[in-house]
Design an enzyme around this catalytic site. Sequence first.
Site, PDB file in Angstrom:
ATOM      1  CB  THR A  95       2.176  -1.778   7.025  1.00 26.04           C
ATOM      2  OG1 THR A  95       2.271  -0.411   7.350  1.00 26.04           O
ATOM      3  CG2 THR A  95       0.890  -2.033   6.258  1.00 26.04           C
ATOM      4  CE1 TYR A 149       6.406  -5.354   0.540  1.00 28.07           C
ATOM      5  CE2 TYR A 149       7.803  -6.101  -1.263  1.00 28.07           C
ATOM      6  CZ  TYR A 149       6.549  -5.898  -0.729  1.00 28.07           C
ATOM      7  OH  TYR A 149       5.440  -6.235  -1.449  1.00 28.07           O
TER       8      TYR A 149
END
Length: 322
Positions: A95, A149
């Site tokens: 994403t 992340y």
Amino acid sequence: MRYLITGGAGFIGSHLSEELLRRGHEVFVVDDLSTGSINNINHLKDNKKFHYVIDTCSNVQLMAELVDGCDQIFHLAAAVGVKLIVESPVRTIETNIKLTEIMLNAAHKKKKPMFIASTSEVYGKSTDLPFKEDGDLVMGATTKGRWSYACSKAIDEFLAIAYWKEKKLPTVLARLFNTVGPRQTGQYGMVVPNFVKQALTGQPITVYGDGKQSRCFTHVSDVVRALIGLMDLGESAYGNVYNIGNNNEISITDLAKQVREICQSKSEIVYIPYEKAYEHGFEDMPRRVPDLSKVQKAIDWKPTIPLQQILNDVIAFHRKTE
Ligand code: UDP
């Protein structure tokens, strides 16, 4: 002005949409509702200047059309929340990197200025406090999901800066420190909504680790003001990264106590080891404090809302909705 906001039905995106509309602008939101919610934008639907599409930014055709129709882009669509990141690392990495690539590419074709939301997570395990934008980023091992992340957002930053340097696409980056306020859900692990919900329902307040770790919390309305200010700045912000946050630290134990007190709750405070809360070998940051001199100098911005008021706001929101 016409603004495109990816992730506009998310917590920060919905507040940004609201503020831009309040200032008389036209807003186009795209959100796939993966972590955002239609409830966050329901109250905006009657505004003639508000438009939204439920779709993913990986719909390249649609993004090209939406980018073409706007003057500036706020790219906020991303995987959020430490819990989600640890549980779904593939989704997090894909994403964060893919969507930013698509949006930068679309923006470049039409030469539209683009803001990209980054995160204080990129400072990783750095102990060089307060964190300055040009400081070193210190990541942990690739076997520890949390760092995916931070790394994926660092790649977003590299890419956005490269688009500015190499292709002259106007890009602006902000590293958001712990942002809180109404509409933030505890579903993805964020501490303030979690504690508030636990305190209001009389459940134990779950402090992870020894609770001595600290964070600095910023009200979402202060954050939104900074994002708009940076994009309004124009040329001198392009290719730059800014810390956006608050520098008032509080330990997580003290946060739990304060939430319990304001809620007048009888919840007990319990301590949960990190490996139970997240995963084996989980690494937390003991402290995370922004140096705010760069953003202050650029747009004369400082956070204005103290923690007590932030908590009051969040508690009032949870009392109303649950
Ligand atoms: N935390 C906690 N209890 C919770 C959720 C989080 O003690 O129910 C802790 C977490 O381990 C971290 C801090 O609160 O030390 C902030 O967590 P959050 O996920 O909100 O943001 P982070 O700063 O970790 O990105």
